[in-house]
Write a protein that holds these residues in place. Structure first.
Motif, PDB file in Angstrom:
ATOM      1  N   GLU A 115       9.792  -3.131  -1.458  1.00  0.00           N
ATOM      2  CA  GLU A 115       8.828  -3.134  -2.556  1.00  0.00           C
ATOM      3  C   GLU A 115       8.058  -4.445  -2.623  1.00  0.00           C
ATOM      4  O   GLU A 115       6.849  -4.455  -2.889  1.00  0.00           O
ATOM      5  CB  GLU A 115       9.556  -2.847  -3.879  1.00  0.00           C
ATOM      6  N   ILE A 118       5.397  -4.400   0.226  1.00  0.00           N
ATOM      7  CA  ILE A 118       4.284  -3.491  -0.057  1.00  0.00           C
ATOM      8  C   ILE A 118       3.313  -4.113  -1.057  1.00  0.00           C
ATOM      9  O   ILE A 118       2.098  -3.896  -0.981  1.00  0.00           O
ATOM     10  CB  ILE A 118       4.808  -2.135  -0.559  1.00  0.00           C
ATOM     11  N   GLY A 123      -0.160  -3.671   5.571  1.00  0.00           N
ATOM     12  CA  GLY A 123       0.469  -2.551   6.244  1.00  0.00           C
ATOM     13  C   GLY A 123       1.877  -2.902   6.653  1.00  0.00           C
ATOM     14  O   GLY A 123       2.125  -3.977   7.201  1.00  0.00           O
ATOM     15  N   VAL A 144       5.549   4.080  -3.833  1.00  0.00           N
ATOM     16  CA  VAL A 144       4.893   2.807  -3.507  1.00  0.00           C
ATOM     17  C   VAL A 144       4.293   2.775  -2.104  1.00  0.00           C
ATOM     18  O   VAL A 144       3.378   2.001  -1.846  1.00  0.00           O
ATOM     19  CB  VAL A 144       5.873   1.612  -3.670  1.00  0.00           C
ATOM     20  N   ILE A 145       4.795   3.593  -1.194  1.00  0.00           N
ATOM     21  CA  ILE A 145       4.316   3.560   0.186  1.00  0.00           C
ATOM     22  C   ILE A 145       2.874   4.066   0.238  1.00  0.00           C
ATOM     23  O   ILE A 145       2.458   4.877  -0.589  1.00  0.00           O
ATOM     24  CB  ILE A 145       5.257   4.380   1.099  1.00  0.00           C
ATOM     25  N   ARG A 146       2.095   3.608   1.238  1.00  0.00           N
ATOM     26  CA  ARG A 146       0.654   3.886   1.270  1.00  0.00           C
ATOM     27  C   ARG A 146       0.238   4.471   2.618  1.00  0.00           C
ATOM     28  O   ARG A 146       1.003   4.453   3.588  1.00  0.00           O
ATOM     29  CB  ARG A 146      -0.122   2.590   1.028  1.00  0.00           C
ATOM     30  N   ALA A 147      -1.010   4.932   2.689  1.00  0.00           N
ATOM     31  CA  ALA A 147      -1.530   5.500   3.928  1.00  0.00           C
ATOM     32  C   ALA A 147      -1.650   4.449   5.027  1.00  0.00           C
ATOM     33  O   ALA A 147      -1.750   4.797   6.207  1.00  0.00           O
ATOM     34  CB  ALA A 147      -2.882   6.161   3.677  1.00  0.00           C
ATOM     35  N   SER A 148      -1.653   3.179   4.678  1.00  0.00           N
ATOM     36  CA  SER A 148      -1.722   2.099   5.666  1.00  0.00           C
ATOM     37  C   SER A 148      -0.350   1.705   6.198  1.00  0.00           C
ATOM     38  O   SER A 148      -0.248   0.792   7.018  1.00  0.00           O
ATOM     39  CB  SER A 148      -2.393   0.866   5.048  1.00  0.00           C
ATOM     40  N   ASP A 149       0.693   2.397   5.748  1.00  0.00           N
ATOM     41  CA  ASP A 149       2.058   2.100   6.154  1.00  0.00           C
ATOM     42  C   ASP A 149       2.590   3.198   7.076  1.00  0.00           C
ATOM     43  O   ASP A 149       2.059   4.310   7.119  1.00  0.00           O
ATOM     44  CB  ASP A 149       2.964   1.986   4.927  1.00  0.00           C
ATOM     45  N   GLY A 182       2.704  10.199   1.577  1.00  0.00           N
ATOM     46  CA  GLY A 182       1.389   9.560   1.536  1.00  0.00           C
ATOM     47  C   GLY A 182       1.265   8.449   2.547  1.00  0.00           C
ATOM     48  O   GLY A 182       0.496   7.498   2.372  1.00  0.00           O
ATOM     49  N   ALA A 183       2.033   8.554   3.655  1.00  0.00           N
ATOM     50  CA  ALA A 183       2.044   7.524   4.695  1.00  0.00           C
ATOM     51  C   ALA A 183       2.076   8.192   6.055  1.00  0.00           C
ATOM     52  O   ALA A 183       2.378   9.381   6.180  1.00  0.00           O
ATOM     53  CB  ALA A 183       3.257   6.616   4.534  1.00  0.00           C
TER      54      ALA A 183
END
Length: 277
Positions: A115, A118, A123, A144-149, A182-183
């Motif tokens: 966390e 992030i 990324g 919390v995770i994103r499309a850039s991860d 979402g990643a």
């Protein structure tokens, strides 16, 4: 959806070759988070892979107890100690990418470290213990995770976060997991799948059985992190790293161990740079 074959033509235009006037900081700054003093090798494998794939500055962020273990084993990779999630976030705030999970330890400390990263790094790659730490509360990671991860589970780790989903087939499972998280998701196996939350799906076809050896996944995580640090989009970084990782293993053949892989990368990268595949 039918997966697209993973081949250099899919991602080569996004590969971050250095410009003639570049310097190490412009080539990307990568961090790899280490585990405790008796569990440091995985972080070094990932760090060396990130350096070999082109990241200009790579740092192992280490618990104080493991600092000297790393210091005597690393040369071009730097080592810095961190004392907890807040300290980790402070140290990582100026970096471009991070890898967390290889032998990092399973539990609340690793969750809080994920966390913290992030919150400050553009990324990150979450692998191994970084994934398993969320098994009792996957939604906490997905929040919390994103499309850039990038998440990089093998099937056992996948089952801990998405129980029962593999029964629907690996391709459906990978796509649904990427959408849920979402990643970008790398589902490792004999034919590794790379899925994006927007529905893209790639199947890797150049895998070899020599990669079934301890530490090879740590190297893959470092390759992905190193490419993200250099500015490659997460999905392209994952596809390129998976292909290069397998190509390097095929170059060596029987007897491969994970420590061999970083040293095999220059030959593979040289062929790519000269227009080969």
């Amino acid at each position: 959806m039918t997966p697209v074959p993973n081949e250099p033509g899919l991602w080569k235009a996004q590969f971050p070759w250095p410009e003639s006037d570049t310097h190490k900081h412009r080539r990307g700054r990568l961090a790899v988070v280490s585990g405790s003093a008796s569990r440091t090798g995985a972080a070094r494998l990932a760090a060396r892979a990130g350096l070999r794939i082109g990241a200009g500055v790579v740092t192992v962020l280490s618990p104080p107890s493991a600092l000297l273990v790393h210091a005597v084993a690393l040369e071009a990779v730097m080592v810095r100690a961190f004392g907890g999630p807040e300290d980790l976030g402070r140290l990582a705030g100026q970096l471009d990418a991070a890898v967390i999970g290889p032998a990092a330890g399973v539990g609340e400390d690793t969750i809080r470290n994920v966390e913290a990263l992030i919150a400050v790094v553009g990324g990150i790659v979450v692998d191994a213990d970084g994934l398993t730490s969320f098994r009792s509360d996957p939604a906490r990671l997905f929040a919390v995770i994103r499309a850039s991860d990038v998440l990089t589970p093998h099937e056992g780790e996948f089952e801990r976060l998405w129980p029962g989903l593999l029964a629907e087939g690996r391709e459906v499972a990978a796509l649904r997991a990427a959408e849920t998280a979402g990643a970008v998701l790398v589902l490792k196996g004999a034919e590794t799948l790379v899925a994006a939350p927007d529905g893209r799906l790639v199947r890797n076809g150049n895998g070899v059985p020599w990669l079934a050896t301890a530490g090879s996944g740590d190297v893959l995580a470092g390759l992905i992190g190193g490419l993200i640090a250099q500015g490659a989009p997460a999905f392209d970084a994952a596809c390129a790293a998976v292909w290069i990782h397998a190509e390097a293993a095929a170059t060596f053949g029987p007897g491969l161990i994970a420590e061999d892989l970083p040293g095999l990368l220059p030959a593979v990268l040289g062929r790519l740079h000269s227009g080969g595949g």
